[in-house]
Each structure stands twice: as C-alpha cells, then as structure tokens.
Design an enzyme around this catalytic site. Structure first.
Site, short mmCIF file in Angstrom:
data_model
loop_
_atom_site.label_atom_id
_atom_site.label_comp_id
_atom_site.label_asym_id
_atom_site.label_seq_id
_atom_site.Cartn_x
_atom_site.Cartn_y
_atom_site.Cartn_z
N HIS A 247 0.81 -1.22 0.00
CA HIS A 247 0.00 0.00 0.00
C HIS A 247 0.84 1.27 0.00
O HIS A 247 1.88 1.36 0.66
CB HIS A 247 -1.01 -0.01 1.15
CG HIS A 247 -0.42 -0.04 2.53
ND1 HIS A 247 -0.14 1.10 3.26
CD2 HIS A 247 -0.08 -1.08 3.33
CE1 HIS A 247 0.34 0.75 4.45
NE2 HIS A 247 0.38 -0.55 4.52
N ASP B 193 6.22 1.38 6.82
CA ASP B 193 4.92 0.75 6.61
C ASP B 193 4.08 1.69 5.75
O ASP B 193 3.56 2.68 6.26
CB ASP B 193 4.26 0.50 7.97
CG ASP B 193 2.83 0.00 7.87
OD1 ASP B 193 2.41 -0.41 6.78
OD2 ASP B 193 2.14 0.03 8.91
N GLU C 111 -5.19 1.27 2.81
CA GLU C 111 -4.94 0.13 3.71
C GLU C 111 -4.96 0.54 5.17
O GLU C 111 -5.44 -0.21 6.03
CB GLU C 111 -3.58 -0.51 3.36
CG GLU C 111 -3.35 -1.87 4.02
CD GLU C 111 -2.77 -1.79 5.42
OE1 GLU C 111 -2.76 -2.81 6.12
OE2 GLU C 111 -2.32 -0.69 5.82
N GLU C 112 -4.44 1.72 5.49
CA GLU C 112 -4.31 2.12 6.90
C GLU C 112 -5.66 2.33 7.60
O GLU C 112 -5.71 2.39 8.82
CB GLU C 112 -3.45 3.38 7.02
CG GLU C 112 -1.99 3.19 6.67
CD GLU C 112 -1.24 2.26 7.62
OE1 GLU C 112 -1.86 1.78 8.59
OE2 GLU C 112 -0.06 2.00 7.39
N HIS D 277 4.54 1.92 13.27
CA HIS D 277 3.68 3.10 13.38
C HIS D 277 4.27 4.14 14.34
O HIS D 277 3.55 5.03 14.81
CB HIS D 277 2.26 2.72 13.82
CG HIS D 277 1.43 2.18 12.69
ND1 HIS D 277 0.06 2.12 12.74
CD2 HIS D 277 1.77 1.69 11.49
CE1 HIS D 277 -0.41 1.61 11.61
NE2 HIS D 277 0.63 1.33 10.84
#
Length: 380
Positions: free
Chosen positions: A69, A186, A220-221, A321
């Site tokens: 993503h 990420d 996606e998140e 994150h």
C-alpha cells in the site's frame, strides 16, 4: 534472482519523500505510475487511484497477485482552536505519543502549511513537572502552525478548515550499515520491494507460468486496502507489509517474516507453506510469526468477497507506526522470495477455476492425526 539493492534503496528514498497520508495519495500514485511506465509495465488505475499492474504469463487464468500500500498513517484537522492552533485526530491507528514533536504538513485548499505537533503543556518553564504528568492522548496534543495566526479567525482566513489532511515528516535516515530508520516504512518499504521485484523479473526476461499482478492500494491504513482492485482471474494474493518486532514476537529485522495468522485468522495453508518451502529451497533466511493486533490488504480483499488464497510476507520493523527501523537484508530477502514465487510452477491447477468439483482439490496432511473414524475404528 539477483536483486538490485541500490535501486531498491533509491526507490524507497523517493517514495518516503512524497507525503501520502490515507486520503491524500494522488501525488504518490502519479509517481508510482511514472516508474511503472519507465519499467514498461502495463497498468490500470481505479477511480480513486489504486494501481493494478500486470506482467503477462503463459495463462491469464489462475493469476497471481502481490500487493503493497502507498498510503501511510497521518492526521486530520478536527477543530480550529481559539489559540490559533489546530486540534487533530489520527488517520490510521497510531499513538499520540509518537506524534508529539513531529514536524508536519497541513494541506489546505489555499496551499500547504508547515507546523509541529506539540503536547498542550509543552514548556517546562511554564508548567514545570506537569509536562511529565499530562495524559498521552490525541486530545492532549495540538498542531502549531508556522504562520502568523492568533486565533480561529486568522486560521480560517489563511484557508485552514475542518477535515484538512496532515502528513507527518518521515525523518528518513539510510545508515552505512544498511539499517533504515524512518516513519512510514509501513508500507513504502513494501512498495519499494515490489518495484525491486518487477525490476528483477523484467531484467532477467523470465517466463511466468500465469499472469502476475502487482497491486498498489491506497486505503490500507483505514482497513479498505485491497477491497476493490483484484480481478476474478486472481487465484492467490501475497501481501507485503511490515512485521512487528517486539518481545513475544518472532519477527526479525533480517530475512523474511512469514505471517501464519493475523487478527483476521490463519492465512491460506497451501500458499503459506509454498512460500516457506521456497525460502528453504533458495536458502532465504525466514521466520514465522503470528500478529494479534494487525490486519493487511489481504483481509480487506477476503472481506470484500474475493475467493483467493492469501498470504502475508513481512519485513521486520521495530516500533511500527512510530519511529520505525528496518534492515536492507529483510527487504532484499523478500524480493528474492517474490521472484522465486513468481517463476515457480502452479501446483494447484484447479485454482484456475473460481468454482468446480472436488477433482484436483488439495489435501492437508492428516497421517499422524487420528481424528476421523476409519473402517473398524470404534465410534466415539
């Protein structure tokens, strides 16, 4: 296949330089499309910007797909405050603890502004020990804008509005020992790994057994991810995302971490075991892990109704994150695995059809498990 790690790192650095919080991804979509064009890969783009690229194989049926993503965690303006600062809420799941002190960009209809996310009690010279006792929560931080503003009216005059999206600076650092420290690994590290895989496959001019799709999702998140970008010909989906290195987890910053399950449940038995086997056959370092508070693009695809075999391969990230760190060894290892998977023969030929008879359906080993009654076995 040999992976061009210089290309991988350069691609990752370029991706990290482009702000792309969920909901504000048009720029990075255009950058990804530009690189796919340079690599001469055909592609399609959905209405909102998810990308579906394709390398043709011998057959379009029973196609394979790999997904990562482009969007990252970020924030959004909730309120223009009377003190001239902005109340914000998170986009994606992350702690305000990691937001404190972050430099950020606010995207308004009149242009982008820079600023800093600060705790409400930011100065020890004013609040003394209260700076250490205030709670950790999003209601206890605010965004200080680098502009001449004294109140709500000044913010509105400059174009700030409720709903403006906020991008958090990546603060990227590529170390000489191949550690990479940055926010938003990420999943920009996963995207860079996909590009490195494409580059290797194109460079080696390999013949693929089935069509291979490379999917770049944009939501996606917030849990949507791969929900609306696959085709009915796709039989298997491998997601590439971060693994969580922490006490009690088996993930590592080196090699491939193959997820056996996440909060959505176990990944496909046959596809996951195939990836493990490929690691062993190609001497690629790997470890297995389970993630309890984690879901990926594959979960969104399954929940959207796609009947695909799914798996998740991850690069171990420390402090996911937050202030993330990975090692190049993990990213290279994943690209090596993905190239091996791309050229491997299709073992479950029946998967070419969306639905059919029991003929050709695989079997999970049960030889050592005395579970089902056999002739002559007493019934319980």
């Amino acid at each position: 296949m040999t992976i061009d790690t210089v290309y991988l790192k350069d691609t990752l650095a370029e991706l990290l330089s482009i702000a792309s919080p969920t909901g504000y991804t048009d720029t990075i979509v255009r950058a990804a499309v530009g690189e796919l064009r340079r690599l001469e890969v055909e592609m399609e783009i959905t209405r909102r910007g998810a990308i579906r690229a394709r390398l043709p194989g011998k057959s379009p049926r029973g196609a394979r797909a790999m997904i990562a993503h482009l969007d990252t965690i970020g924030a959004q303006v909730k309120l223009l405050k009377e003190n001239g600062r902005l109340e914000i809420v998170p986009v994606g799941t992350w702690s305000s603890r990691f937001a404190e002190g972050a430099r950020a960009t606010v995207f308004t209809d009149k242009g982008a502004y820079r600023g800093t996310i600060l705790p409400l009690k930011a100065s020890g010279h004013v609040y003394n020990e209260e700076i250490d006792t205030q709670p950790v929560s999003w209601s206890n931080v605010e965004l200080r804008v680098d502009a001449l503003v004294k109140g709500h009216e000044d913010l509105a005059r400059l174009g700030f509005a409720i709903g403006d999206l906020v991008a958090i600076d990546p603060q990227s650092e590529f170390m000489d020992n191949d550690f990479i420290v940055s926010r938003h690994l990420d999943d920009k590290a996963g995207v860079a790994t996909l590009f490195a895989t494409i580059e290797a496959l194109k460079r080696e001019k390999v013949e693929l057994p089935v069509d291979l799709f490379f999917i770049f999702s944009i939501f996606e998140e917030v849990g949507i991810g791969g929900a609306s970008v696959l085709t009915d010909d796709v039989a298997s989906l491998v997601a590439i995302d971060n693994g969580t290195t922490a006490p009690g987890q088996a993930s590592a910053e080196f090699g491939v971490t193959i997820a056996m399950a996440d909060q959505s449940g176990p990944f496909d038995y046959h596809l996951t075991h195939k990836l493990v086997k490929l690691c062993e056959e190609n001497e690629i370092r790997y470890q297995k892990d389970l993630f309890r508070y984690y879901r990926s693009d594959s979960a969104a695809a399954l929940q959207a109704g796609y009947d695909v075999r799914s798996a998740l391969v991850t690069f171990g990230v420390d402090a996911s994150h937050g202030y993330e760190r990975v090692h190049l060894h993990a990213l290279r290892s994943i690209a090596e695995l993905l190239t091996a998977y791309a050229v491997s023969p299709v073992e479950i030929v029946r998967d070419r059809e969306a639905i059919g008879s029991i003929a050709g359906f695989p079997t999970q080993p049960m030889e050592d498990a005395d579970v089902f009654p056999r002739p002559g076995k007493p019934q319980l």
